[in-house]
Design an enzyme around this catalytic site. Structure first.
Site, mmCIF file in Angstrom:
data_model
loop_
_atom_site.group_PDB
_atom_site.id
_atom_site.type_symbol
_atom_site.label_atom_id
_atom_site.label_comp_id
_atom_site.label_asym_id
_atom_site.label_seq_id
_atom_site.Cartn_x
_atom_site.Cartn_y
_atom_site.Cartn_z
ATOM 1 N N ARG A 142 50.574 27.203 -38.400
ATOM 2 C CA ARG A 142 50.217 25.316 -38.616
ATOM 3 C C ARG A 142 49.471 25.161 -40.001
ATOM 4 O O ARG A 142 48.130 25.437 -40.587
ATOM 5 C CB ARG A 142 49.753 24.836 -37.150
ATOM 6 C CG ARG A 142 50.433 25.177 -35.953
ATOM 7 C CD ARG A 142 51.583 23.962 -36.113
ATOM 8 N NE ARG A 142 52.610 24.417 -34.921
ATOM 9 C CZ ARG A 142 53.467 23.453 -34.284
ATOM 10 N NH1 ARG A 142 53.439 22.061 -34.549
ATOM 11 N NH2 ARG A 142 54.110 23.959 -33.648
ATOM 12 N N CYS A 182 63.895 20.224 -35.426
ATOM 13 C CA CYS A 182 65.135 19.936 -35.970
ATOM 14 C C CYS A 182 64.444 19.082 -37.159
ATOM 15 O O CYS A 182 65.406 18.071 -37.015
ATOM 16 C CB CYS A 182 65.307 18.695 -34.530
ATOM 17 S SG CYS A 182 66.381 19.531 -33.163
ATOM 18 N N TYR A 210 44.735 28.336 -29.517
ATOM 19 C CA TYR A 210 45.803 27.468 -29.749
ATOM 20 C C TYR A 210 45.781 26.433 -29.640
ATOM 21 O O TYR A 210 46.281 25.565 -29.088
ATOM 22 C CB TYR A 210 46.606 28.459 -29.951
ATOM 23 C CG TYR A 210 48.597 27.617 -30.370
ATOM 24 C CD1 TYR A 210 48.409 27.635 -31.762
ATOM 25 C CD2 TYR A 210 49.314 26.667 -29.346
ATOM 26 C CE1 TYR A 210 49.486 27.388 -32.494
ATOM 27 C CE2 TYR A 210 49.963 26.252 -30.094
ATOM 28 C CZ TYR A 210 50.453 25.839 -31.358
ATOM 29 O OH TYR A 210 51.384 25.509 -32.319
ATOM 30 N N ASP A 221 54.872 12.297 -35.146
ATOM 31 C CA ASP A 221 54.869 13.114 -33.676
ATOM 32 C C ASP A 221 55.107 12.302 -32.143
ATOM 33 O O ASP A 221 55.586 13.172 -31.692
ATOM 34 C CB ASP A 221 54.044 14.698 -33.709
ATOM 35 C CG ASP A 221 54.524 15.257 -32.812
ATOM 36 O OD1 ASP A 221 55.545 16.236 -32.531
ATOM 37 O OD2 ASP A 221 53.282 16.283 -32.015
ATOM 38 N N ARG A 233 52.645 26.995 -27.893
ATOM 39 C CA ARG A 233 52.414 26.130 -26.610
ATOM 40 C C ARG A 233 52.588 27.135 -25.855
ATOM 41 O O ARG A 233 54.102 27.798 -25.811
ATOM 42 C CB ARG A 233 52.752 25.249 -26.665
ATOM 43 C CG ARG A 233 52.131 23.906 -27.621
ATOM 44 C CD ARG A 233 52.726 22.198 -26.829
ATOM 45 N NE ARG A 233 54.674 22.157 -27.779
ATOM 46 C CZ ARG A 233 55.688 22.469 -27.376
ATOM 47 N NH1 ARG A 233 55.023 22.668 -25.625
ATOM 48 N NH2 ARG A 233 57.037 22.646 -27.900
ATOM 49 N N HIS A 237 57.523 10.565 -27.737
ATOM 50 C CA HIS A 237 57.959 12.474 -29.154
ATOM 51 C C HIS A 237 58.628 11.555 -30.118
ATOM 52 O O HIS A 237 59.253 12.568 -30.020
ATOM 53 C CB HIS A 237 58.103 13.717 -27.904
ATOM 54 C CG HIS A 237 58.273 14.636 -28.469
ATOM 55 N ND1 HIS A 237 58.719 15.670 -28.960
ATOM 56 C CD2 HIS A 237 56.924 15.322 -29.443
ATOM 57 C CE1 HIS A 237 58.210 17.083 -29.232
ATOM 58 N NE2 HIS A 237 57.253 16.816 -30.381
ATOM 59 N N LYS A 239 49.259 16.664 -27.705
ATOM 60 C CA LYS A 239 50.391 16.851 -26.105
ATOM 61 C C LYS A 239 50.122 16.418 -24.492
ATOM 62 O O LYS A 239 50.645 16.174 -24.087
ATOM 63 C CB LYS A 239 51.418 18.537 -25.933
ATOM 64 C CG LYS A 239 51.536 18.872 -28.087
ATOM 65 C CD LYS A 239 52.720 17.878 -28.351
ATOM 66 C CE LYS A 239 53.370 18.194 -28.898
ATOM 67 N NZ LYS A 239 54.243 17.628 -29.632
ATOM 68 N N SER A 253 62.343 20.006 -30.727
ATOM 69 C CA SER A 253 61.379 20.795 -32.058
ATOM 70 C C SER A 253 62.391 21.672 -32.801
ATOM 71 O O SER A 253 62.898 22.192 -32.222
ATOM 72 C CB SER A 253 60.104 21.382 -30.955
ATOM 73 O OG SER A 253 61.366 22.970 -30.792
#
Ligand code: OXD
Ligand code: MN
Length: 592
Positions: free
Chosen positions: A376, A250, A197, A277, A69, A226, A206, A248
């Site tokens: 990914r 975590c 991407y 997510d 991103r 989120h 998102k 992110s």
């Protein structure tokens, strides 16, 4: 393909702008998708993997300049800069539309325009919403068909309504200098150019489900967050649900698919994944907060995923999955990434498409990696062995607890409970996390990331805080309890103190017991903390003194933290809820 006037009008406009040779509406039928996979394999856009070992799976490589991103090129184009707020890039919508139209004009020439009607949330669910994305990329179509529900059924439930999000994606030249990811919240519109991407081009994720939806939730009285959603079943078969927000890196996907420690499994505890997510949450008829996962798949980070770290995520990738920027093991025609296992493939192609030399692999040098660190998998949620029965139902699950957290080597204790909803909102707004070696820039720098929504809030974050407070007033005593966790405390030698992963279940059990008034706690300046004896340590090699060390409130460090927050909150000016300033003053007074 539809009689919806607003849809047809927009398709006409984008067709004129983009000049495709051909238009294909995505119907949702398997036959059409299979045809697209074949076309993509023939053109080299996808590589078909070993049908026996990974049935229905494909590999895709993006351009090397297009792997993540791009927050610095992401804009919230609301009518005024003030409405985008101090945490977003802003541009005047008229100016930005012009710029983007100029970039995208004629860019589909010689290409096909795919029109993807998609539903965020189970089709027809009262909590779901519809979008239509046009794209010139088959990769985008096939990923959207995993991550969302697509096709004719979506158009049927949309009917004549104008309540749908417009999403325009144009690959153009994948030119990073002309890459823009723009949200126009007041127009229900997203435009993304010069990227391929996932996070930039799967516009349901998102862009819609967080940036546009957070704005819609503010206007319509609900919340787009989120957050993962997780169900915990106790030995009596009762299920309780929690939603948790972390920045992110975590471990959101890991927590969402957690496997409880053996002694709890033996007792009959189970964990069910609803989402990993994003959560959309509304107040239900009984006054409680209900959540759905608007997505239909997992767009997970591959490196580090293995049988031990996340058995369920790995299992989810074993069929009908698209891998992006991982390595190709030529001996088996399967995929590999750093952290999958210890068997470095001897005959592999790296994510850049070059022969990979395992003997040069150096952990400290990312250039020697076989898979990109942000490579990914796009895996269907139905593949997940612990997917919840409620996942596809659309009614939503009642949320008992909301959990915030970040990565903090010191300071934040393992877990604490906020004093009430408003204080919990303050705890969420105070989330900060240390940057890791996995990202460019300095390591260990604490960054504020309120509610883990910093890159995703589609309006002024001061108003977003106020919206959270207002939701609490509506929920009253039915409001979920709010907690903060920190799995990442380190000792003076830099070792993690808490084992994390499945053992986080021990903390979740304390949280649920607190929600039911069954567990004890001590009141401190920052909130309610468990006593060491309140956390079940069965079969765990951690002594009481160690546990005490991560359940303590360091007065000086917390005072400094409150001073840092006071500084940070200044950027929100008079949109910062007054309650926050009062809470900081109170906490500081109580720390003395
Ligand atoms: C993220 C993601 O960047 O989920 O948060 O991909
Ligand atoms: Mn995310």
């Amino acid at each position: 393909m539809t009689t919806n006037v607003t849809v047809n009008q927009w398709i006409k406009e984008v067709t004129e702008l983009l000049s495709p040779d051909k238009i294909v509406w995505i119907t949702g039928e398997e036959e059409q998708l299979e045809g697209l996979r074949k076309t993509a394999v023939a053109s080299g856009e996808l590589i078909k993997l070993n049908e026996e070992l990974l049935p229905g799976c494909y590999l895709h490589r993006t351009r090397q300049n297009d792997v993540a991103r791009v927050e610095d090129r992401t804009f919230i184009c609301s009518k005024t800069k003030e409405n985008a707020g101090p945490t977003n890039n802003w541009c005047d919508p008229k100016e930005m539309y012009q710029k983007l139209y100029d970039i995208a004009r004629g860019s589909y020439r010689g290409r096909t325009m795919y029109v993807i009607p998609f539903s965020m949330g189970p089709i027809g669910s009262p909590l779901a919403k519809v979008g239509i994305e046009v794209t010139d990329s088959i990769y985008v179509v096939l990923n959207m068909a995993i991550m969302t529900r697509v096709g004719n059924k979506v158009l049927e439930v949309l009917g004549d309504s104008n309540d749908w999000v417009r999403g325009l994606h144009a690959s153009c030249d994948i030119d990073p200098e002309k890459r823009y990811i723009c949200q126009f919240p007041e127009d229900n519109t997203i435009i993304s150019v010069n990227s391929a991407y996932g996070g930039n081009v799967l516009l349901g994720k998102k862009c819609f489900a967080l940036r546009i939806a957070s704005y819609q939730g503010w206007k319509e009285g609900w919340m787009a967050e989120h957050m993962l959603i997780l169900g915990i079943e106790n030995p009596k078969g009762e299920k309780k649900y929690v939603a948790a927000a972390f920045p992110s890196a975590c471990g959101k996907t890991n927590l969402a698919m957690l496997i409880p420690p053996k002694y709890l499994r033996d007792k009959g505890y189970k964990v069910w994944t609803v989402g990993d997510d994003i959560a959309w949450m509304r107040i239900g008829q009984d006054g409680r907060l209900y959540a759905i996962n608007p997505e239909n798949g997992f767009f997970g980070v591959a490196p580090g995923t293995n049988e031990k770290s996340n058995f369920n995520a790995l299992a989810s990738t074993k069929k009908n999955t698209i891998f992006t920027n991982v390595a190709l093991d030529l001996d088996t025609n399967t995929v590999w990434w750093e952290g999958l296992n210890k068997d470095l493939p001897k005959n592999a192609i790296d994510w850049k498409g070059n022969k990979w030399d395992a003997s040069k692999f150096d952990k400290a040098n990312k250039d020697t990696y076989a898979a990109h660190p942000n490579s990914r998998f796009t895996a269907p949620a139905v593949n997940c062995p612990c997917i919840s029965d409620e996942f596809d139902k659309g009614a939503g699950v009642p949320i008992s607890a909301i959990i915030f957290g970040g990565r903090r080597a010191k300071l934040a204790p393992l877990v604490y409970q906020s004093k009430n909803w408003a204080n919990g909102v303050f705890v969420g707004a105070s989330v900060s996390s240390e940057t890791t070696a996995a990202a460019a820039g300095a390591v260990g720098v604490v960054r504020h990331d309120p509610m883990a929504m910093l890159p995703f809030c589609g309006y002024n974050m001061g108003d977003y805080f106020q919206h959270w407070l207002d939701m609490g007033k509506k929920l009253g005593d039915k409001a979920p309890k709010i907690f903060n966790v920190n799995w990442f405390r380190q000792d003076d030698e830099g070792n993690f103190v808490w084992p994390g992963f499945g053992d986080n279940m021990r903390v979740l059990n304390w949280i649920l017991d607190r929600c039911e008034g069954k567990a004890d706690a001590v009141e401190t300046a920052i909130g309610y903390l468990p006593r060491p004896e309140d956390i079940d340590l069965t079969d765990l090699d951690i002594d009481r003194a160690t546990l005490e060390s991560i359940l303590a409130v360091d007065k000086d460090a917390w005072t400094a933290e409150m001073d840092g927050l006071t500084e940070y909150f200044k950027k929100f000016g008079d949109r910062l809820p007054k309650e926050f300033t009062e809470m900081i003053a109170n906490i500081k007074a109580n720390l003395k």
